[in-house]
Design an enzyme around this catalytic site. Structure first.
Site, PDB file in Angstrom:
ATOM      1  N   GLY A 146      31.585 -35.337   3.576  1.00 15.29           N
ATOM      2  CA  GLY A 146      31.485 -35.773   2.049  1.00 15.29           C
ATOM      3  C   GLY A 146      32.425 -36.631   1.662  1.00 15.29           C
ATOM      4  O   GLY A 146      32.142 -36.680   0.207  1.00 15.29           O
ATOM      5  N   HIS A 195      33.482 -43.323 -26.621  1.00 14.41           N
ATOM      6  CA  HIS A 195      33.332 -42.339 -27.186  1.00 14.41           C
ATOM      7  C   HIS A 195      34.105 -42.799 -28.646  1.00 14.41           C
ATOM      8  O   HIS A 195      33.756 -41.754 -30.085  1.00 14.41           O
ATOM      9  CB  HIS A 195      33.095 -41.432 -27.059  1.00 14.41           C
ATOM     10  CG  HIS A 195      32.340 -39.932 -27.506  1.00 14.41           C
ATOM     11  ND1 HIS A 195      31.139 -40.184 -28.512  1.00 14.41           N
ATOM     12  CD2 HIS A 195      32.824 -38.746 -28.132  1.00 14.41           C
ATOM     13  CE1 HIS A 195      31.096 -39.183 -29.263  1.00 14.41           C
ATOM     14  NE2 HIS A 195      31.899 -37.997 -28.987  1.00 14.41           N
ATOM     15  N   LYS A 204      25.285 -33.150 -38.533  1.00 15.44           N
ATOM     16  CA  LYS A 204      25.716 -32.266 -36.949  1.00 15.44           C
ATOM     17  C   LYS A 204      27.003 -31.122 -37.352  1.00 15.44           C
ATOM     18  O   LYS A 204      27.986 -32.094 -37.542  1.00 15.44           O
ATOM     19  CB  LYS A 204      25.623 -32.967 -36.418  1.00 15.44           C
ATOM     20  CG  LYS A 204      25.032 -32.279 -34.351  1.00 15.44           C
ATOM     21  CD  LYS A 204      24.783 -33.070 -33.431  1.00 15.44           C
ATOM     22  CE  LYS A 204      26.402 -34.030 -32.740  1.00 15.44           C
ATOM     23  NZ  LYS A 204      26.343 -34.820 -31.715  1.00 15.44           N
ATOM     24  N   ASP A 258      24.235 -38.374 -36.757  1.00 12.52           N
ATOM     25  CA  ASP A 258      25.613 -37.639 -37.536  1.00 12.52           C
ATOM     26  C   ASP A 258      26.604 -38.429 -37.619  1.00 12.52           C
ATOM     27  O   ASP A 258      26.586 -40.119 -37.494  1.00 12.52           O
ATOM     28  CB  ASP A 258      26.079 -35.898 -35.608  1.00 12.52           C
ATOM     29  CG  ASP A 258      26.877 -37.399 -34.520  1.00 12.52           C
ATOM     30  OD1 ASP A 258      26.581 -38.304 -35.137  1.00 12.52           O
ATOM     31  OD2 ASP A 258      26.535 -36.936 -33.476  1.00 12.52           O
ATOM     32  N   ARG A 297      35.252 -38.578 -23.912  1.00  7.93           N
ATOM     33  CA  ARG A 297      34.830 -36.798 -24.361  1.00  7.93           C
ATOM     34  C   ARG A 297      35.901 -35.631 -24.675  1.00  7.93           C
ATOM     35  O   ARG A 297      36.072 -35.289 -25.832  1.00  7.93           O
ATOM     36  CB  ARG A 297      33.146 -36.733 -24.448  1.00  7.93           C
ATOM     37  CG  ARG A 297      32.142 -37.381 -25.636  1.00  7.93           C
ATOM     38  CD  ARG A 297      30.909 -36.427 -24.796  1.00  7.93           C
ATOM     39  NE  ARG A 297      30.730 -36.897 -23.781  1.00  7.93           N
ATOM     40  CZ  ARG A 297      29.164 -36.338 -23.346  1.00  7.93           C
ATOM     41  NH1 ARG A 297      28.462 -35.416 -24.197  1.00  7.93           N
ATOM     42  NH2 ARG A 297      29.199 -35.803 -21.751  1.00  7.93           N
ATOM     43  N   ASP A 322      21.783 -43.294 -31.717  1.00  5.88           N
ATOM     44  CA  ASP A 322      23.229 -42.667 -30.702  1.00  5.88           C
ATOM     45  C   ASP A 322      24.082 -43.550 -29.816  1.00  5.88           C
ATOM     46  O   ASP A 322      23.419 -43.831 -29.151  1.00  5.88           O
ATOM     47  CB  ASP A 322      23.015 -41.049 -30.715  1.00  5.88           C
ATOM     48  CG  ASP A 322      24.345 -40.244 -30.554  1.00  5.88           C
ATOM     49  OD1 ASP A 322      25.052 -40.437 -31.342  1.00  5.88           O
ATOM     50  OD2 ASP A 322      24.454 -38.814 -30.837  1.00  5.88           O
TER      51      ASP A 322
HETATM   52  C1  R5P Z   1      28.891 -36.506 -30.078  1.00  5.62           C
HETATM   53  O1  R5P Z   1      29.009 -36.671 -30.953  1.00  5.62           O
HETATM   54  C2  R5P Z   1      27.507 -37.845 -29.603  1.00  5.62           C
HETATM   55  O2  R5P Z   1      27.610 -38.757 -30.022  1.00  5.62           O
HETATM   56  C3  R5P Z   1      26.792 -36.887 -28.879  1.00  5.62           C
HETATM   57  O3  R5P Z   1      25.164 -37.215 -30.509  1.00  5.62           O
HETATM   58  C4  R5P Z   1      26.427 -35.978 -28.362  1.00  5.62           C
HETATM   59  O4  R5P Z   1      26.967 -36.409 -26.786  1.00  5.62           O
HETATM   60  C5  R5P Z   1      24.955 -35.868 -28.084  1.00  5.62           C
HETATM   61  O5  R5P Z   1      24.811 -34.842 -26.565  1.00  5.62           O
HETATM   62  P1  R5P Z   1      23.512 -34.357 -26.863  1.00  5.62           P
HETATM   63  O6  R5P Z   1      22.006 -34.726 -26.534  1.00  5.62           O
HETATM   64  O7  R5P Z   1      23.504 -33.493 -25.696  1.00  5.62           O
HETATM   65  O8  R5P Z   1      23.153 -33.685 -27.917  1.00  5.62           O
END
Ligand code: R5P
Length: 312
Positions: free
Chosen positions: A34, A125, A186, A163, A91, A239
């Site tokens: 691995g 992010h 969101k 969001d 993140r 997004d």
């Molecule tokens: C969150 O703040 C990001 O901008 C995305 O909206 C998020 O990572 C999306 O995650 P999922 O597809 O699991 O809803």
């Protein structure tokens, strides 16, 4: 001298093509136990650009990136620009709960200590991830490339941020295409569960609009409109990341409820956990397009030019 790690070979080849530079071949494999093997097979220059996203399998791609950087330094490369189009662990850029590892900071330290002289990423992010580096850093935007793609698939669309954090992407695209945008609120209930509501925003109805004119003075930004204006329009959701797809599915449902003629979905980083693509199509998406920051079945928008322009 451009070197692509195994997560970003095709993208690296396209960047090399854009720049008229040569792509240095590498050999990678896993030993039977691995562990990872890496060999750089080309002639070594004084300067090198390493391109490697650190998406799934994150840890393997990260180790390969560190091997690439340190090996190049050992072999005599003096300056290394490191391009991580998708910055895995980005993140977790702060301690959300006591005792948590600040993963993004640890990854940044590893990359820098391996010998990177400059770090370039795309739509991190959180831009604050750059603060973990002491070397020069750039956070490029893929919105120009995505806007160009949208201009080929939709006529006078409305751009939707699923969001509030994605609103600046929607605004960037809306500005480029000179169309309207809006966002949703969101609430994340868990890693794979989100709740979405329409946002109580900003309306750009003209003051003489019989139904909504009284809201005209609530205008904040030129391009932001009330979600009701999606009725009969082509909606494009934007997004940074699609992971489980939950965020996008919720947004599609709301847009359909409000009469959108069609809903297409664009993102920078198609992380696409499990059956995210199926879930999104099942919710009624017309199409899904992401960039090639990550290899995936929907990676139809290239960021090669965005990266090449930053390297010129
Ligand atoms: C969150 O703040 C990001 O901008 C995305 O909206 C998020 O990572 C999306 O995650 P999922 O597809 O699991 O809803």
């Amino acid at each position: 001298m451009i070197i692509g790690g195994s997560a970003s070979q095709k993208l690296a080849a396209n960047v090399a093509y854009e720049l008229g530079d040569w792509l240095c071949p590498i050999e990678t494999k896993k030993f039977p136990d691995g562990e990872r093997y890496l060999r750089i097979k080309g002639k070594i220059d004084k300067e090198a650009v390493v391109i490697q996203s650190t998406g799934f399998p994150q840890d393997e791609n990260l180790i390969e990136l560190l091997f690439l950087i340190q090996n190049l330094k050992d072999l005599g490369v003096e300056r290394i620009k490191v391009v991580v189009p998708y910055f895995g662990y980005g993140r977790q850029e702060k301690r959300f709960k006591e005792g948590e590892a600040i993963s993004a900071k640890i990854i940044a330290n590893l990359i820098e200590n391996s010998g990177a002289d400059e770090i370039i990423s795309i739509n991190l992010h959180e831009d604050s991830v750059r603060d973990f580096f002491n070397i020069e850093s750039k956070n490029l935007s893929a919105m120009g490339a995505i806007a160009e793609y949208i201009s080929q698939i939709a006529i006078d669309p409305i751009i939707i941020a699923p969001d509030k954090g994605a609103l600046h992407f929607a605004e960037e695209i809306a500005d480029i295409l000179d169309v309207n945008c809006t966002y949703m609120n969101k609430i994340r209930l868990g890693p794979d569960k989100v709740e979405t509501r329409i946002a109580d925003i900003i309306n750009d109805f003209p003051a003489d609009d019989p139904e909504f004119g009284h809201l005209a003075d609530k205008n904040k930004k030129e391009k932001q409109v009330n979600i009701k204006l999606v009725d009969g329009k082509e909606a494009i959701i934007i997004d940074d990341i699609i992971a489980t797809g939950g965020t996008i599915v919720n947004a599609i449902n709301i847009l359909k409820e409000h009469g959108a003629k069609s809903v297409s979905v664009c993102c920078v980083h198609p992380v696409l956990v499990n059956d995210a693509v199926i879930k999104i199509y099942a919710a009624g998406a017309k199409l899904i397009a992401g960039t090639d920051s990550l290899k995936s079945e929907v990676s139809s928008i290239s960021v090669a030019k965005v990266i090449a322009d930053a390297l010129r």
